[in-house]
Design an enzyme around this catalytic site. Structure first.
Site, PDB file in Angstrom:
ATOM      1  N   ASP A 165       0.815  -1.220   0.000  1.00 26.53           N
ATOM      2  CA  ASP A 165       0.000   0.000   0.000  1.00 26.53           C
ATOM      3  C   ASP A 165       0.848   1.269   0.000  1.00 26.53           C
ATOM      4  O   ASP A 165       0.664   2.155   0.838  1.00 26.53           O
ATOM      5  CB  ASP A 165      -0.949   0.017   1.205  1.00 26.53           C
ATOM      6  CG  ASP A 165      -1.718  -1.271   1.387  1.00 26.53           C
ATOM      7  OD1 ASP A 165      -2.051  -1.892   0.369  1.00 26.53           O
ATOM      8  OD2 ASP A 165      -1.978  -1.665   2.540  1.00 26.53           O
ATOM      9  N   GLU A 197     -11.135   0.940  -4.065  1.00 28.24           N
ATOM     10  CA  GLU A 197     -10.489   1.372  -2.824  1.00 28.24           C
ATOM     11  C   GLU A 197      -9.262   2.204  -3.168  1.00 28.24           C
ATOM     12  O   GLU A 197      -9.020   2.538  -4.325  1.00 28.24           O
ATOM     13  CB  GLU A 197     -10.087   0.141  -1.993  1.00 28.24           C
ATOM     14  CG  GLU A 197      -9.202  -0.833  -2.754  1.00 28.24           C
ATOM     15  CD  GLU A 197      -8.975  -2.145  -2.026  1.00 28.24           C
ATOM     16  OE1 GLU A 197      -9.288  -2.233  -0.830  1.00 28.24           O
ATOM     17  OE2 GLU A 197      -8.467  -3.085  -2.663  1.00 28.24           O
TER      18      GLU A 197
END
Length: 540
Positions: free
Chosen positions: A13, A194
């Protein structure tokens, strides 16, 4: 050439920011404390871990957080005066209950903001922003206004749980969100929308999102609008980076990206990826961070260079990270930065570097796999082949006390070479394995009697093969006869419905299930990455 990934091992991430000539990448740490890893670079190829900003209880307390919860998807930004770090602390993943799916859609995502003038300084106490979804990011607009974006979670039956990307203004003066949230992007048919990041360029707002889930179907989606709140039109290719249609690509699971520009205006994309084991297809190194150059085309859209939409194994730049060979002798009063522990913001309850100078003392606490206070200190596995070893002084008195060397993923996936004591064998060594893909949840090797005194332990991993050994200091290694499956230390080895978003670690652990708190003293810990050896580095 620079070889991907630039941040190998569990570093998912990525969020990247440039301040002058300095680049910083923040990555997720999930249940590992301190929270958020920040690496620094000047050349986009060589990166040094410089900070873990969430390092005290007022910022982060993950005791009780389930496996693969905790700190998700940080966003690191700079507004010209100070750094801003947004992060989620996930308290509930919504696992199914015994006998049914009750509660599977109910999840707790708490989003916070901390700030600091320097990357390695003392970051502020957190401001709670919202709890409506995860993957928050902060956008600093040209007019000085700031906006929070996050995915919206919808738990209602029959709904799309990934309900789009919402934006809401943040007021620094009031230290809270103001106005109403607006759903600016519903996502594409690929779904699981997302990881939003927003940018402004030539009068357009560009929105990057991740879609398809963080496994084999992962992708980077781009859209743009003249207005921050939309409507957003999709990129001509929709997905600007993905390996979901190319099973032959060495970098799989490509997605969850962020964009940065060099001082010369050259765009580079960082993104997470996974490298499957050649024989088993499992990513024991977890989700890693890669980088590659991009280009702005005449149509105003961002494209990859070379193979359209494909992640690149090698990119232009200096040679990057070399194989690591390091030994920590614990002579400092601070834990070496490569190490972390699980969940608790009170490290003094589980270890000490001053109780016996020159030793890392682990205090026997709860069971291995506890969600609250367990004494487990470990570092990331960052290569497919490595050897790790340690020396410990430990005198257990009964079967509820154990300490040793562990290859770890989470509470349901590990191999633990440990010393204990019982009335039948006396002081002994054996392996406990937690097996996620076996009818037997845990397994033990037969105990091997060992002499009193200090002991050295060792683990060798070559792709999916794992071997353990022990010896008295200065003696020959005694290899256990069993060969263990290292591939279980991966996201992909899991029972259905479980959260699996981290990566393999190797480290030291100590338990005292009687509550007496018996300690184990570790003299040193060594970690050496190496090339593959069919018979192991010692011919074992």
């Amino acid at each position: 050439m620079t070889r991907n990934p630039i941040l190998p091992g569990f570093n998912p991430d990525p969020s990247i920011v440039r301040v002058g000539e300095d680049y910083y990448i923040a990555t997720s740490t999930f249940e590992w404390f301190p929270g958020v890893q920040i690496h620094h670079s000047r050349d986009l190829a060589n990166w040094t871990l410089v900070a873990r900003p969430l390092n005290r209880a007022s910022q982060l307390d993950m005791r009780g957080d389930p496996d693969s919860c905790g700190v998700w998807a940080p966003c690191l930004s700079h507004d010209g005066e100070r750094f801003h770090l947004i992060y989620t602390d996930v308290k509930r993943y919504g696992r199914t209950t015994v006998g049914g799916a009750s509660g599977a859609s109910l999840r707790d995502f708490h989003n916070y903001l901390v700030t600091c003038e320097t990357i390695d300084g003392d970051w502020s106490d957190p401001i709670h922003l919202n709890s409506s979804g995860f993957d928050p990011s902060l956008f600093h607009d040209e007019d000085g206004r700031k906006w929070l974006l996050n995915m919206l979670w919808d738990h209602r039956p029959g709904r799309n749980r990934f309900a789009g990307i919402v934006a809401q203004e943040y007021s620094p003066a009031e230290r809270r969100l103001i106005g109403e949230r607006v759903n600016i992007f519903p996502g594409t048919p690929l779904g699981l929308t997302e990881a939003p990041h927003l940018y402004r360029r030539d009068g357009w707002y560009y929105l990057l999102t991740a879609e398809g889930g963080t496994s084999w179907n992962h992708a980077v989606t781009m859209a743009r609008s003249r207005s921050l709140t939309g409507p957003y039109e999709l990129h001509p290719d929709t997905y600007i980076l993905s390996s979901r249609t190319r099973p032959d690509a060495p970098l799989q699971r490509a997605g969850h990206a962020d964009l940065v520009e060099t001082p010369e205006g050259e765009p580079w994309l960082v993104y997470l990826c996974g490298r499957p084991l050649p024989n088993r297809g499992r990513c024991v190194l977890g989700r890693e961070t890669a980088i590659q150059p991009m280009r702005w085309a005449e149509d105003g859209w961002l494209y990859t260079i070379g193979d359209p939409g494909m992640p690149m194994l090698e990119v232009p730049g200096p040679e990057g990270r070399a194989l690591v060979d390091i030994r920590d002798d614990f002579d400092s009063t601070a834990l070496p930065i490569d190490f972390q522990w699980l969940r608790t913001p009170e490290p003094e309850a589980i270890f000490s570097l001053t109780a016996r100078p020159g030793r890392l003392r682990l205090y026997g606490r709860e069971t291995i796999g506890s969600l609250f206070t367990q004494a487990l200190v470990a570092r990331r596995q960052q290569a497919f082949c490595y050897s790790a070893s340690c020396a410990l002084d430990y005198a257990p008195r009964h079967f509820q006390q154990a300490a040793g060397l562990v290859a770890w993923y989470n509470a349901s996936k590990f191999h633990y070479l440990h010393i204990s004591q019982d009335e039948e064998v006396g002081r002994h060594i054996r392996v406990m394995s937690a097996l996620p893909d076996s009818p037997q949840a845990d397994a033990f090797t037969a105990p091997i009697a060992i002499p009193e005194g200090p002991v050295e332990l060792r683990v060798d991993v070559d792709y999916e093969r794992l071997r353990f050994a022990w010896r008295a200091p200065g003696g020959a290694w005694n290899w256990l006869p069993e060969q263990f499956d290292a591939s279980i230390l991966s996201d992909e080895a899991s029972a259905p419905g479980m959260a699996n978003f981290t990566g393999a670690f190797v480290g030291m652990a100590c338990q005292d299930m009687s509550g007496a708190g018996l300690h184990a003293d570790f003299d040193w810990f060594a970690y050496r990455e190496r090339e593959f050896s069919p018979r192991g580095p010692d011919g074992a």
